[in-house]
Design a protein around this motif. Structure first.
Motif, short mmCIF file in Angstrom:
data_model
loop_
_atom_site.label_atom_id
_atom_site.label_comp_id
_atom_site.label_asym_id
_atom_site.label_seq_id
_atom_site.Cartn_x
_atom_site.Cartn_y
_atom_site.Cartn_z
N MET A 243 -27.85 60.10 105.01
CA MET A 243 -29.09 60.58 105.64
C MET A 243 -30.29 59.72 105.30
O MET A 243 -31.24 59.65 106.09
CB MET A 243 -29.34 62.03 105.26
CG MET A 243 -28.36 63.01 105.90
SD MET A 243 -28.05 62.67 107.67
CE MET A 243 -29.72 62.66 108.32
N ASN A 244 -30.28 59.03 104.16
CA ASN A 244 -31.39 58.12 103.87
C ASN A 244 -31.43 57.00 104.90
O ASN A 244 -32.51 56.60 105.37
CB ASN A 244 -31.25 57.55 102.47
CG ASN A 244 -31.50 58.58 101.39
OD1 ASN A 244 -32.31 59.51 101.59
ND2 ASN A 244 -30.82 58.46 100.26
N VAL A 245 -30.24 56.49 105.26
CA VAL A 245 -30.18 55.43 106.27
C VAL A 245 -30.62 55.97 107.63
O VAL A 245 -31.38 55.32 108.37
CB VAL A 245 -28.76 54.85 106.34
CG1 VAL A 245 -28.64 53.85 107.50
CG2 VAL A 245 -28.38 54.19 105.03
N TRP A 246 -30.14 57.17 107.99
CA TRP A 246 -30.53 57.75 109.27
C TRP A 246 -32.04 57.96 109.36
O TRP A 246 -32.66 57.66 110.39
CB TRP A 246 -29.79 59.07 109.50
CG TRP A 246 -28.49 58.90 110.20
CD1 TRP A 246 -27.25 58.87 109.63
CD2 TRP A 246 -28.30 58.72 111.60
NE1 TRP A 246 -26.29 58.66 110.60
CE2 TRP A 246 -26.89 58.58 111.82
CE3 TRP A 246 -29.14 58.66 112.70
CZ2 TRP A 246 -26.34 58.38 113.08
CZ3 TRP A 246 -28.59 58.46 113.97
CH2 TRP A 246 -27.22 58.32 114.15
N ARG A 247 -32.64 58.49 108.31
CA ARG A 247 -34.09 58.71 108.34
C ARG A 247 -34.83 57.40 108.55
O ARG A 247 -35.80 57.33 109.33
CB ARG A 247 -34.54 59.37 107.03
CG ARG A 247 -34.07 60.81 106.86
CD ARG A 247 -34.71 61.44 105.62
NE ARG A 247 -34.11 62.73 105.32
CZ ARG A 247 -33.13 62.90 104.43
NH1 ARG A 247 -32.64 61.84 103.75
NH2 ARG A 247 -32.62 64.09 104.21
N ASP A 275 -25.55 70.57 105.09
CA ASP A 275 -26.76 69.87 104.65
C ASP A 275 -27.00 68.62 105.48
O ASP A 275 -28.16 68.31 105.84
CB ASP A 275 -26.64 69.50 103.18
CG ASP A 275 -26.73 70.71 102.25
OD1 ASP A 275 -27.21 71.77 102.72
OD2 ASP A 275 -26.33 70.59 101.09
N GLN A 276 -25.94 67.88 105.80
CA GLN A 276 -26.11 66.69 106.64
C GLN A 276 -26.59 67.07 108.03
O GLN A 276 -27.45 66.39 108.61
CB GLN A 276 -24.78 65.93 106.72
CG GLN A 276 -24.40 65.21 105.44
CD GLN A 276 -23.00 64.63 105.50
OE1 GLN A 276 -22.09 65.22 106.07
NE2 GLN A 276 -22.82 63.45 104.92
N GLU A 282 -33.64 67.63 111.32
CA GLU A 282 -35.02 67.46 110.84
C GLU A 282 -35.49 66.02 111.04
O GLU A 282 -36.64 65.78 111.45
CB GLU A 282 -35.10 67.85 109.37
CG GLU A 282 -34.90 69.34 109.13
CD GLU A 282 -34.80 69.68 107.65
OE1 GLU A 282 -34.75 68.73 106.83
OE2 GLU A 282 -34.75 70.88 107.31
N ALA A 283 -34.61 65.04 110.77
CA ALA A 283 -35.00 63.64 110.93
C ALA A 283 -35.25 63.31 112.40
O ALA A 283 -36.20 62.59 112.73
CB ALA A 283 -33.91 62.74 110.36
N ALA A 284 -34.40 63.83 113.29
CA ALA A 284 -34.60 63.58 114.72
C ALA A 284 -35.89 64.21 115.20
O ALA A 284 -36.66 63.60 115.97
CB ALA A 284 -33.40 64.13 115.51
N SER A 320 -34.83 72.30 121.50
CA SER A 320 -35.92 71.36 121.71
C SER A 320 -35.59 69.95 121.22
O SER A 320 -36.12 68.97 121.74
CB SER A 320 -37.19 71.85 121.00
OG SER A 320 -36.95 71.99 119.60
N SER A 321 -34.71 69.85 120.20
CA SER A 321 -34.38 68.54 119.64
C SER A 321 -32.91 68.18 119.77
O SER A 321 -32.54 67.02 119.58
CB SER A 321 -34.76 68.48 118.14
OG SER A 321 -36.15 68.64 117.96
#
Length: 500
Positions: A243-247, A275-276, A282-284, A320-321
């Motif tokens: 998730m760090n890479v995705w963010r 969690d992922q 949230e990141a999207a 919405s996302s």
């Protein structure tokens, strides 16, 4: 008039060729001359479709500079390719790729073999199983009984049959995500759904973030649409999504869409945790990216004790996302070309409006068949048949590969239909090419990557079991020996006909 229809730059071609050589060779293997290595590399790129047919290649001097080779080496490679029928040249027009007479044009997707080829070839190219009878026959019979009222209408339902839309909405509600029929559009398979979404949200030149590796046919669909793919590396093994890479990617690249397969990822088999999934949504949302979630493998849980995570759309219930795509093709049968989209009502309305310029609607009879299955409980029984068959195939294939190819590395997924294997330091592209000569068809890793990644991998689907799985592993081992000893260019013994 030029004989070529596209062009490949020197830097791009050098990058593709270099990616084939990232994995170390087998100790003791004969090292061919540099020109032969280069010619083989270009030929494999053409055979895999990563360099199109009728693509103009860079001039010898330009490619020599990009590869840090002599011009003589590049000239010798081009001459070898001309002699083999993979290159044509004309003074003033340059050189362009071709295929020898009688060879099929290479395709980027993973098309199934024609039925007449199945007697001598074990097909591990297509991750699809035969229909789970008797439920296909029962579903079609049930659909025919319900067809007469629809036959008196025009038959065009751009959003899908109302009864099936309600059924699909109810199924999401049962999974804990309240859904209205207005949030559902029925499509012609998951590919049709994702094509419609890309057409609506991502025009030519727009960025789409994709897992790396990802599903080959979707990558090709997006390339054909002219979008810019932004690969996001998957973690090793079944760890899945970093998730760090995705963010960072979503923040820096600001892609219009992100495409993910969170449930038994194709090709790795990874399963995203709660969690992922929450962090991905949230990141999207923070980046203003629409997250397209492919759930086609979601029902193929092969280990009964596995506790499945919540659907990704449960972290964005209003839609919405997150746009969710589902399909009957993997859980039931690939010949049942029914897919669907779950999204916010305004997104569904836009997709339906745009459909008037595409396929107008999905076949009524097949929609009735899927609705019959879901209404009567036949769907649950058919999916259980599919799980049992895929589990048996998985266990047989894993055992056979471990026995015949002990140096291949992989982790056994707990669901889905695919095994992602590191091929013991060998080239996946060469294994795919030689495999067809010894009677086993397997897709190489670069089909699932962006711009030549994953040369050292192959994807093995759970589509064969028992003696066929054992024979497939034997043939893969034979291909690996030919590649590893440098004898891949020799004429292999023709495959014997195998009858299960």
């Amino acid at each position: 008039m030029a004989e070529w229809t596209s062009a490949v730059g020197a830097a791009q071609l050098a990058r593709l060729i270099t990616s084939q050589q990232e994995r170390p060779g087998v100790p003791g293997a004969r090292k061919p001359p540099a020109y032969r290595t280069l010619a083989d590399g270009i030929r494999l790129l053409v055979l895999e479709g990563r360099v199109p047919v009728a693509a103009r290649l860079p001039a010898e001097r330009e490619l020599a500079v990009s590869l840090s080779l002599s011009r003589t080496t590049v000239a010798a490679a081009y001459e070898a390719l001309r002699g083999e029928g993979f290159l044509e040249s004309r003074r003033g027009a340059g050189s362009w790729t071709s295929v020898p007479a009688g060879n099929p044009l290479p395709a980027r997707g993973l098309e199934p073999l024609p039925p007449e080829s199945l007697g001598s070839m074990i097909d591990l190219g297509c991750a699809a199983l035969p229909a789970p009878e008797p439920w296909l026959t029962k579903a079609v019979q049930g659909a025919l009984e319900e067809l007469p009222p629809y036959a008196h209408t025009h038959g065009d339902y751009p959003a899908g049959l109302p009864a099936l839309r309600r059924m699909l909405a109810d199924r999401y509600t049962e999974r804990g995500i309240p859904t209205m029929p207005e949030q559902i559009m029925v499509t012609t398979g998951a590919m049709g759904a994702i094509d419609a979404i890309c057409s609506l949200f991502a025009g030519r030149g727009e960025r789409i973030a994709v897992e790396s590796p990802s599903y080959a046919n979707i990558l090709q669909l997006m390339r054909a649409a002219g979008v810019r793919l932004v690969p996001v590396a998957m973690a090793d093994g079944l760890a899945g999504w970093d998730m760090n890479v995705w963010r960072q990617v979503l923040r820096d690249a600001a892609p219009r869409l992100a495409y993910v397969v969170a449930d038994f990822h194709n090709p790795t088999g990874a399963l995203a945790s709660d969690d992922q999934r929450r962090a991905m949504v949230e990141a999207a949302r923070s980046a203003g990216t629409v997250l397209v979630v492919d759930e086609t493998m979601a029902e193929l849980q092969l280990d009964p004790e596995l506790e499945m995570p919540r659907p990704v759309c449960s972290f964005d219930p209003a839609g919405s996302s997150v746009i969710t795509v589902g399909s009957a093709s993997k859980a039931f049968w690939a010949g049942m070309r029914i897919g669907w989209v779950r999204a916010a009502p305004d997104v569904i309305r836009s997709l339906v409006a745009a459909r008037a310029y595409a396929d107008l609607g999905t076949p009524v009879l097949e929609q009735l068949a899927v609705n019959w299955l879901m209404r009567t409980g036949g769907w649950a029984e058919a999916v259980q048949i599919r799980r049992d068959q895929a589990r048996e195939n998985r266990d047989a294939l894993v055992a056979a590969v471990r026995r015949e190819l002990p140096d291949w590395e992989f982790e056994v997924p707990r669901g889905g239909l695919t095994l992602w294997a590191r091929a013991g330091g060998l080239s996946g592209s060469r294994l795919a090419e030689v495999g067809e000569r010894v009677g086993v068809r397997v897709p190489s890793g670069p089909r699932f990557g962006v711009d030549g990644a994953f040369e050292g991998y192959v994807r093995l689907p759970f589509t064969v079991g028992g003696p066929v799985a054992e024979e497939a592993a034997v043939r893969l081992a034979a291909a690996a020996r030919l590649v590893g000893t440098g004898a891949a260019g020799s004429t292999a013994e023709p495959p014997r006909t195998f009858v299960a």
